[in-house]
Scaffold this motif. Structure first.
Motif, PDB file in Angstrom:
ATOM      1  N   THR A   1     -44.516 117.011 -17.700  1.00  0.00           N
ATOM      2  CA  THR A   1     -45.541 118.085 -17.412  1.00  0.00           C
ATOM      3  C   THR A   1     -46.909 117.499 -17.007  1.00  0.00           C
ATOM      4  O   THR A   1     -47.063 116.341 -17.309  1.00  0.00           O
ATOM      5  N   SER A   2     -47.588 118.128 -16.264  1.00  0.00           N
ATOM      6  CA  SER A   2     -48.859 117.737 -15.809  1.00  0.00           C
ATOM      7  C   SER A   2     -49.896 118.431 -16.876  1.00  0.00           C
ATOM      8  O   SER A   2     -49.741 119.550 -17.079  1.00  0.00           O
TER       9      SER A   2
ATOM     10  N   LYS B   1     -54.084 118.971 -17.360  1.00  0.00           N
ATOM     11  CA  LYS B   1     -55.338 119.008 -16.976  1.00  0.00           C
ATOM     12  C   LYS B   1     -56.384 119.184 -18.160  1.00  0.00           C
ATOM     13  O   LYS B   1     -56.359 119.610 -19.038  1.00  0.00           O
TER      14      LYS B   1
ATOM     15  N   LYS C   1     -51.529 109.196 -10.208  1.00  0.00           N
ATOM     16  CA  LYS C   1     -51.085 109.809 -11.644  1.00  0.00           C
ATOM     17  C   LYS C   1     -52.057 110.335 -12.330  1.00  0.00           C
ATOM     18  O   LYS C   1     -51.843 110.971 -12.986  1.00  0.00           O
TER      19      LYS C   1
ATOM     20  N   THR D   1     -56.381 115.224 -14.174  1.00  0.00           N
ATOM     21  CA  THR D   1     -55.159 115.672 -14.135  1.00  0.00           C
ATOM     22  C   THR D   1     -53.983 114.352 -14.484  1.00  0.00           C
ATOM     23  O   THR D   1     -53.909 113.708 -13.497  1.00  0.00           O
TER      24      THR D   1
ATOM     25  N   THR E   1     -50.643 113.683 -13.943  1.00  0.00           N
ATOM     26  CA  THR E   1     -49.477 114.099 -13.374  1.00  0.00           C
ATOM     27  C   THR E   1     -48.179 113.650 -13.804  1.00  0.00           C
ATOM     28  O   THR E   1     -48.215 112.242 -14.376  1.00  0.00           O
ATOM     29  N   SER E   2     -47.103 114.456 -14.266  1.00  0.00           N
ATOM     30  CA  SER E   2     -45.903 114.045 -14.528  1.00  0.00           C
ATOM     31  C   SER E   2     -46.055 112.972 -15.607  1.00  0.00           C
ATOM     32  O   SER E   2     -45.509 111.942 -15.728  1.00  0.00           O
ATOM     33  N   ALA E   3     -46.743 113.460 -17.024  1.00  0.00           N
ATOM     34  CA  ALA E   3     -46.901 112.743 -17.980  1.00  0.00           C
ATOM     35  C   ALA E   3     -45.698 112.066 -18.678  1.00  0.00           C
ATOM     36  O   ALA E   3     -44.663 112.984 -18.846  1.00  0.00           O
TER      37      ALA E   3
END
Lengths: 110, 117
Positions: free
Chosen positions: B17-18, B20, B66, B80, B82-84
């Protein structure tokens, strides 16, 4: 290097004075800061001192700066249980970059 | 004065999941905002510095793709992730300053605890 060192832990009794020490390495730092961090929270700015000053007092807080030895200390008079937290010293290097110390955990017991 | 609000305070999400995170200066204009990461029982590590209207400056070792930073206005910066993934789990703290001089201290938000499952 840009290492800022602090002792890890300090335990005092309520009503005593606490002294938290910090050693920094960048002699060109213009300002040095003390921040307080309570569990799970951000940092609260406590006080700061300009590098051409030796001492600054603000109510219960006294900051001492020994520029020759690159040593900074924070004294908290009449320490209270609410002062228990982690204390970070920090120096400014370069363009407003803060370099933080390792943090000192202060525990105040009743 | 000098209040910085950070939102959310805690987020738990699945891997991939990303996420913010917002940082707002409530009563002053923040020319410069900073993003830090803090691991348990450790000090703060600066990730990036952002100035309003320009690209963020990332510290060495921080992946800019990232950790996307946007500082679109003088009162808001976003980070943010990203693609955690689980290794991104950490405490993220922002700070804001009203100027570029060294005597204008940074004021910190309350941090965001990010947990990636």
């Amino acid at each position: 290097g840009e290492d800022v060192e602090q002792s890890l832990f300090l335990s005092v009794r309520e009503g005593d004075s606490s002294v938290i020490n910090c050693t920094y390495t960048d002699s060109s730092s213009t300002y040095l800061y003390w921040y307080k961090q309570e569990p799970g929270a951000g940092l609260q700015l406590l006080t700061y001192i300009f590098s051409n000053m030796d001492m600054k007092q603000d109510q219960r807080l006294t900051v001492l700066l020994n520029k020759k030895d690159k040593h900074l200390s924070l004294r908290i008079a009449d320490t209270q249980t609410g002062d228990s937290a982690i204390y970070f010293c920090a120096e400014i290097t370069g363009f407003q970059k803060l370099v933080f110390g390792t943090g000192t955990r202060l525990l105040v017991s009743p | 004065g000098a209040v910085v609000s950070q939102h959310p305070s805690w987020v738990i999400c699945k891997s991939g999941t990303s996420v913010k995170i917002e940082c707002r200066s409530l009563d002053f204009q923040a020319t410069t905002m900073f993003w830090y990461r803090q691991f348990p029982k450790q000090s703060l590590m600066l990730m990036a510095t952002s100035n309003e209207g320009s690209k963020a400056t990332y510290e060495q070792g921080v992946e800019k793709d990232k950790f996307l930073i946007n500082h679109a206005s003088l009162t808001l910066s976003t980070l943010t992730v990203t693609s955690a993934h689980p290794e991104d789990s950490s405490f993220y703290i922002c700070s804001a300053s009203s100027g570029t001089a060294s005597n204008q201290p940074q004021h910190f938000g309350d941090g965001t605890r990010l947990s990636i499952l």
